[in-house]
Design a protein around this motif. Structure first.
Motif, short mmCIF file in Angstrom:
data_model
loop_
_atom_site.label_atom_id
_atom_site.label_comp_id
_atom_site.label_asym_id
_atom_site.label_seq_id
_atom_site.Cartn_x
_atom_site.Cartn_y
_atom_site.Cartn_z
N UNK A 42 0.82 -1.21 0.00
CA UNK A 42 0.00 0.00 0.00
C UNK A 42 0.86 1.26 0.00
N UNK A 43 1.93 1.24 0.78
CA UNK A 43 2.81 2.43 0.81
C UNK A 43 3.46 2.66 -0.55
N UNK A 44 3.95 1.59 -1.16
CA UNK A 44 4.61 1.74 -2.46
C UNK A 44 3.64 2.16 -3.55
N UNK A 45 2.41 1.64 -3.47
CA UNK A 45 1.40 2.06 -4.45
C UNK A 45 1.04 3.53 -4.28
N UNK A 46 1.05 3.99 -3.05
CA UNK A 46 0.73 5.40 -2.78
C UNK A 46 1.88 6.31 -3.16
N UNK A 47 3.07 5.72 -3.33
CA UNK A 47 4.23 6.49 -3.76
C UNK A 47 4.80 7.39 -2.69
N UNK A 48 4.76 6.93 -1.45
CA UNK A 48 5.27 7.73 -0.34
C UNK A 48 6.37 6.94 0.38
#
Length: 235
Positions: free
Chosen positions: A12-18
């Motif tokens: 989820x963090x990587x998909x959000x790009x943060x």
């Protein structure tokens, strides 16, 4: 904590790009602690799970791997959209509900696969993926067909002794050709992959672009990975 939690937390963090630093600041914890959570080194409490769910806009059940749906929905066979043409009844006789469920999961997932191929516009890739799937279906049909000696082998031109191994070889060759396309290896008449942007996906974009079929794909992925065995702690 569920073994899926750290994998989904990282996804989820990587998909959000943060970055971990940004997420940790938003959640009120240290970056080091978030890193431990993402690697599965430490377990978190329920309060943190709720915070993460709110932050990423997903359900706690999705975070914990209890549901493959971001909203935490659980599906029955009636909930899965039927891809058969409108008005055509999907009737299964002499069996349990399992064939109907699996048919829908596979058929709906193939809608996504072939839509991706259409957007990618690479004829060579489409040919190899299609060939792999068709050979796999052919092989399984012959396995079922051969369960009774009453069925006539003359339906097929490839002998019973040879077909299974030849199918495996054909599927391995398709995978090898796809790997060559991926690595831009010259295979003569095969067209190399040029624009890969059409294959860039996230769980969010899949849910938005395929609202009818995405839940089927997620359930298929979950079922297959249960069969394969999940790589706990690996990325």
């Amino acid at each position: 904590m569920n073994a899926d939690f750290h994998r989904i937390l990282t996804l989820l963090r990587k998909e959000k790009g943060v970055s971990q630093k940004q997420v940790a600041a938003s959640l009120g914890i240290s970056q080091a602690l978030l890193s431990h959570y993402e690697k599965g080194i430490r377990e978190c409490g329920l309060e943190f799970v709720v915070k993460v769910a709110d932050y990423y806009g997903v359900s706690c059940d999705y975070l914990l791997g209890r549901s493959p749906d971001r909203a935490g929905l659980t599906l029955s066979v009636e909930d899965i959209p039927d891809s058969d043409e409108p008005g055509k009844q999907n009737i299964m006789q002499h069996g349990s509900i399992m064939p109907v469920l699996n048919k829908k999961l596979i058929t709906n997932s193939l809608h996504i696969v072939f839509d991706m191929l259409a957007k990618g516009g690479n004829a060579s890739l489409t040919k190899e993926v299609s060939s792999y799937i068709m050979v796999a279906v052919y092989k399984m049909f012959r396995k079922l067909y051969g369960l009774t000696p009453k069925n006539q082998s003359t339906m097929f031109s490839v002998s019973k002794v040879r077909y299974s191994q030849l199918c495996d070889a054909a599927m391995h060759e398709s995978v090898a050709d796809i790997d060559c396309l991926d690595q831009n290896v010259d295979l003569g008449d095969m067209r190399p992959l040029e624009d890969r942007d059409d294959f860039e996906l996230t769980t969010q974009s899949l849910a938005e672009n395929y609202p009818l079929f995405y839940s089927s794909l997620q359930n298929l992925i979950s079922n297959v990975e249960d069969t394969l065995g999940k790589d706990s702690g690996k990325k």
